[in-house]
Design an enzyme around this catalytic site. Structure first.
Site, mmCIF file in Angstrom:
data_model
loop_
_atom_site.group_PDB
_atom_site.id
_atom_site.type_symbol
_atom_site.label_atom_id
_atom_site.label_comp_id
_atom_site.label_asym_id
_atom_site.label_seq_id
_atom_site.Cartn_x
_atom_site.Cartn_y
_atom_site.Cartn_z
ATOM 1 N N SER A 51 -52.132 -74.092 -68.734
ATOM 2 C CA SER A 51 -52.936 -73.731 -67.563
ATOM 3 C C SER A 51 -53.294 -74.910 -66.678
ATOM 4 O O SER A 51 -53.655 -74.726 -65.515
ATOM 5 C CB SER A 51 -54.227 -73.030 -68.006
ATOM 6 O OG SER A 51 -54.965 -73.853 -68.899
ATOM 7 N N ASP A 359 -64.397 -73.673 -64.703
ATOM 8 C CA ASP A 359 -64.718 -72.432 -65.418
ATOM 9 C C ASP A 359 -65.026 -72.634 -66.892
ATOM 10 O O ASP A 359 -65.011 -71.682 -67.666
ATOM 11 C CB ASP A 359 -63.556 -71.444 -65.267
ATOM 12 C CG ASP A 359 -62.244 -72.031 -65.788
ATOM 13 O OD1 ASP A 359 -62.257 -73.170 -66.303
ATOM 14 O OD2 ASP A 359 -61.196 -71.353 -65.693
ATOM 15 N N HIS A 362 -61.131 -75.456 -67.337
ATOM 16 C CA HIS A 362 -60.288 -76.187 -66.386
ATOM 17 C C HIS A 362 -61.137 -76.985 -65.401
ATOM 18 O O HIS A 362 -62.313 -76.692 -65.202
ATOM 19 C CB HIS A 362 -59.398 -75.189 -65.630
ATOM 20 C CG HIS A 362 -58.685 -74.240 -66.533
ATOM 21 N ND1 HIS A 362 -59.121 -72.946 -66.754
ATOM 22 C CD2 HIS A 362 -57.577 -74.408 -67.297
ATOM 23 C CE1 HIS A 362 -58.308 -72.350 -67.612
ATOM 24 N NE2 HIS A 362 -57.362 -73.214 -67.952
#
Length: 397
Positions: A51, A359, A362
């Site tokens: 991610s 969040d 990240h």
């Protein structure tokens, strides 16, 4: 007559010279290419990762990362688990390329300048669980390599059809001249902790993770890849979702609020990854492999947050509740139905540019931008300490 003829010849020569220089009336002079001819020219990027560099792979398969992801730069969700751009986006900008389209995204993608095989939740080693069980993507690094290998072959077959296909797929020579970026490994560490392993048990399987990683790099090399840009992993113990999930004693928390045992595992992984890179340089003599110290950059950013103009170092911008504004059951973008209407409850903070963590898992665009700018302006974070412009074999400058 001779004088008139001489003048005519002179005029013709003058016109030819000025035309070649682009100085005739109505013609704009061509811009001078000031690029140092000793610098690399990367016409494409092929990225492998999780991610931290996913630009839409997981969203294409499991549904778009929800609002307010993308709020800062794209104005709407853009396949990234971030309020804006990732480090890979800033790299593309630096190279003068378009943002990378995810290989798995069939809508509006352009692969003429490379492709992104990363998906959020990816690990180096395949996991023995489904995504619904553990949250990890089934697109592990070996699968990403299989996708790349297939893309390499089939893109050239389809490109020969011409027309729109020729403009949307990379030229064959781009595969040899591209920069191959890797940013993966963090989820392999968290996977062990989620199985209630100790730090020593996680460390014990890291050499196997590194072996799988090295095999993929060798596979890319076998297919012509020569320029590699490898990120190490960031400080796991500074991420809210890890701090919130595990019971930690006061003695295990450092002066900046990070979990020392988790960071020690990250450091151990990075040591083993560095050793693997040194061996890969011996095994792949025609490759140029740059090792990027992301760990030091992220830890520096967290420990000097206030000094660098950020309000919070470990509190997430997007989320709801708790010490870190992180709730694992109601992550960023979570909604509730109230009076028949869907209401966003895990919202963004007012100014993401003042936060480091987006969040709980990240980093924000502001943090990613700072990190990338340090990489570009300070080669001490690179091994060898050469700039991006010199990160390719001499034959490709």
């Amino acid at each position: 007559m001779r004088s008139g003829f001489t003048n005519l010849v002179s005029c013709v020569i003058l016109v030819l010279l000025t035309a070649d220089l682009g100085f005739t009336v109505g013609i704009t002079p061509r811009p001078t290419n000031n690029r140092n001819h000793n610098q690399c020219h990367f016409p494409a990027i092929f990225n492998f990762g999780d991610s931290n560099s996913d630009t839409g792979g997981l969203s294409a398969v499991y549904g778009q990362a929800p609002p307010p992801n993308g709020v800062t730069f794209f104005g709407a969700p853009a396949g990234r688990y971030c309020d804006g751009r990732l480090i890979i986006d800033f790299l593309a900008e630096k190279l003068g390329l378009q943002y990378l389209s995810a290989y798995l995204d069939s809508v509006g993608s352009n692969y003429s300048h490379g492709a992104n095989f990363a998906t959020a939740g990816s690990t180096v080693r395949p996991q023995n669980t489904t995504k619904s069980q553990s949250g990890y993507s089934p697109i592990s690094l070996d699968v990403q390599f299989a996708e790349y290998s297939d893309f390499h072959k089939r893109s050239q077959v389809v490109r020969k059809r011409g027309g729109i296909f020729e403009g949307l797929l990379p030229k064959e020579e781009y595969f040899g001249r591209a920069i191959y970026t890797f940013d993966i490994g963090q989820n392999d560490l968290t996977a062990g902790y989620k199985l209630n392993m100790t730090s020593d048990q996680v460390k014990a399987y890291i050499p196997d993770v590194i072996h799988h990683f090295s095999q993929v790099v060798k596979g890319v090399y076998t297919q012509g890849g020569r320029s590699f840009w490898i990120h190490n992993t960031g400080p796991l113990g500074c991420l809210p979702y890890m701090l919130d999930r595990f019971v930690l004693t006061a003695a295990q928390i450092d002066e900046f609020g990070c979990a020392s045992p988790l960071n020690e595992v990250s450091k151990y992984y990075n040591i083993k990854l560095k050793e693997a890179v040194l061996q890969l340089r011996k095994d792949l003599p025609m490759a140029t492999i740059t090792f990027v110290d992301i760990y030091t950059l992220k830890y520096t950013l967290i420990t000097q947050a206030k000094k660098l103009g950020f309000e919070e170092s470990l509190v997430a911008c997007c989320g709801i509740g708790g010490k870190y504004n992180f709730n694992n059951t109601m992550r960023c973008g979570s909604t509730e139905i109230l009076d028949g209407k869907e209401i966003l409850v895990a919202k963004s903070c007012n100014n993401p540019s003042l936060r480091l963590i987006w969040d709980g898992i990240h980093y924000t665009e502001a943090a990613n931008k700072w990190i990338f700018h340090q990489i570009i302006k300070n080669s001490s974070y690179l091994d060898p300490p050469n700039s991006l412009e010199m990160a390719c074999p001499n034959k490709y400058v």
